[in-house]
Design an enzyme around this catalytic site. Structure first.
Site, PDB file in Angstrom:
ATOM      1  N   ASP A  49       1.282  -1.026   0.001  1.00 17.66           N
ATOM      2  CA  ASP A  49      -0.271  -0.584   0.373  1.00 17.66           C
ATOM      3  C   ASP A  49       0.706   1.447   0.134  1.00 17.66           C
ATOM      4  O   ASP A  49       2.013   1.267   0.348  1.00 17.66           O
ATOM      5  CB  ASP A  49      -0.927  -0.203   1.224  1.00 17.66           C
ATOM      6  CG  ASP A  49      -0.458  -0.392   2.171  1.00 17.66           C
ATOM      7  OD1 ASP A  49       1.221  -0.617   2.379  1.00 17.66           O
ATOM      8  OD2 ASP A  49      -1.403  -0.844   3.422  1.00 17.66           O
ATOM      9  N   ASP A  92      -7.820  -2.625  13.228  1.00 19.57           N
ATOM     10  CA  ASP A  92      -9.354  -2.717  12.976  1.00 19.57           C
ATOM     11  C   ASP A  92      -9.005  -4.630  12.047  1.00 19.57           C
ATOM     12  O   ASP A  92     -10.348  -4.948  11.765  1.00 19.57           O
ATOM     13  CB  ASP A  92      -9.821  -1.591  12.061  1.00 19.57           C
ATOM     14  CG  ASP A  92      -8.975  -1.069  11.147  1.00 19.57           C
ATOM     15  OD1 ASP A  92      -7.977  -2.423  11.078  1.00 19.57           O
ATOM     16  OD2 ASP A  92      -9.518  -0.538  10.707  1.00 19.57           O
ATOM     17  N   HIS A 145      -7.370  -4.403   9.596  1.00 16.60           N
ATOM     18  CA  HIS A 145      -7.150  -4.636   8.280  1.00 16.60           C
ATOM     19  C   HIS A 145      -5.575  -5.116   7.848  1.00 16.60           C
ATOM     20  O   HIS A 145      -4.903  -5.400   8.617  1.00 16.60           O
ATOM     21  CB  HIS A 145      -7.405  -3.699   7.896  1.00 16.60           C
ATOM     22  CG  HIS A 145      -5.970  -2.318   8.142  1.00 16.60           C
ATOM     23  ND1 HIS A 145      -6.005  -0.769   8.515  1.00 16.60           N
ATOM     24  CD2 HIS A 145      -4.597  -2.022   8.036  1.00 16.60           C
ATOM     25  CE1 HIS A 145      -4.749  -0.771   9.135  1.00 16.60           C
ATOM     26  NE2 HIS A 145      -4.183  -1.935   8.937  1.00 16.60           N
ATOM     27  N   GLU A 181     -10.017  -1.893   5.057  1.00 17.35           N
ATOM     28  CA  GLU A 181      -9.984  -1.696   6.327  1.00 17.35           C
ATOM     29  C   GLU A 181     -11.860  -2.352   6.201  1.00 17.35           C
ATOM     30  O   GLU A 181     -12.421  -3.239   5.526  1.00 17.35           O
ATOM     31  CB  GLU A 181     -11.034  -0.105   6.191  1.00 17.35           C
ATOM     32  CG  GLU A 181      -9.361   0.852   6.286  1.00 17.35           C
ATOM     33  CD  GLU A 181      -8.671   0.681   7.605  1.00 17.35           C
ATOM     34  OE1 GLU A 181      -8.886   0.007   8.435  1.00 17.35           O
ATOM     35  OE2 GLU A 181      -7.850   2.237   7.756  1.00 17.35           O
TER      36      GLU A 181
END
Ligand code: GLP
Length: 263
Positions: free
Chosen positions: A67, A136, A138, A143
């Protein structure tokens, strides 16, 4: 999926680095899938040490990162391109022009996603994808609610990710709210995935990722679909795993892990 719990962070990091190094020695032209984040810094330090002291050779390898923040150029010190140069590429003999990240400054996000996917395909696909996990759940920047078959694209970041990564910026408010990320489907296409998780703050999410039901709310659960996924954690991150004894048993008895026992 296999889960390997090591007593310390150091040993979890060293095991991860050794798995990567052994594959690189066996296949010097391999395509590495790389990750960023605090957890990975120690892995890259160990790989750089192996290059210096053991002659680990990156000269034929290529890489694709998961990313990149949208709006940051590669010379911005918070970009993932900068991170990769700083923590790994500047310290080993990989050819920089064979290291790939999404272009944070790409004008057309949809075209950039397609370009990145095509580049991965043209390289023959990722042989080993290294992964961390966000609080979270990811992987990359996929997400909650990311499609489990998603491909590289622009993604809005959650407030939780903002909180987690903001402190890494001089001014937390400078953190972009969007990023390019390989999709969950892109990650699942890698021939092997290695997820490294360390520290007490990840114990709840690791339990959900490994032992919970598959859900797009926690993109790491998609790794349960992968037929060659290795999860490596330290004792703190693995503290809530219910089937620890079974994971430890497999690690002790499976022949492929024989050479990795005393790390
Ligand atoms: C970022 C990256 C993820 C990484 C996560 C974990 O959000 N996009 O790929 O897994 O950080 O970061 P850390 O290791 O700092 O907890």
């Amino acid at each position: 999926m296999e889960v390997i719990i090591r007593p310390t962070t150091e040993s979890a990091v060293k095991l991860t680095a050794k798995i990567i190094a052994d594959q690189l020695r066996a296949d010097p032209a391999m395509v590495l899938g790389l990750a960023t984040g605090r957890t990975m810094e120690a892995v890259y330090k160990e790989l750089a040490r192996m290059y210096r002291e053991e002659g680990l050779d990156f000269s034929k390898a290529s890489s694709f990162n998961l990313d990149e923040y949208i709006g940051l150029s590669g010379d911005n010190k918070n970009s993932y391109r900068y991170y990769m140069n700083y923590h790994l590429f500047n310290h080993v003999n990989i050819a920089k022009d064979k290291t790939n990240l999404p272009d944070g400054l790409a004008k057309d996000p949809i075209a950039e996603g397609h370009r990145y996917e095509a580049a991965i395909k043209a390289a023959g696909g990722v042989d080993l994808q290294l992964l961390g996990i966000g609080r979270d759940g990811h992987i990359g920047f996929n997400e909650p609610l990311s499609s489990l078959s998603s491909r590289t694209r622009a993604k809005a970041l959650t407030p939780e990710t903002y909180q987690q990564n903001g402190p890494l910026f001089d001014k937390p408010e400078d953190m972009p709210m969007r990023a390019f990320t390989m999709g969950v489907g892109t990650i699942l296409d890698a021939r092997k995935v290695v997820l490294l998780v360390t520290g007490d703050e990840k114990k709840e999410i690791l339990k959900k990722a490994v032992e919970g039901p598959v859900t797009s709310m926690i993109s790491a659960t998609a790794l349960q679909f992968h037929n060659s996924a290795i999860v490596i954690c330290d004792a703190e991150a693995g503290a809530l795993l219910e089937h620890k004894d079974y994971y430890n048993w497999v690690f002790k008895t499976e022949p492929q892990w024989k050479a990795y026992q005393n790390i």
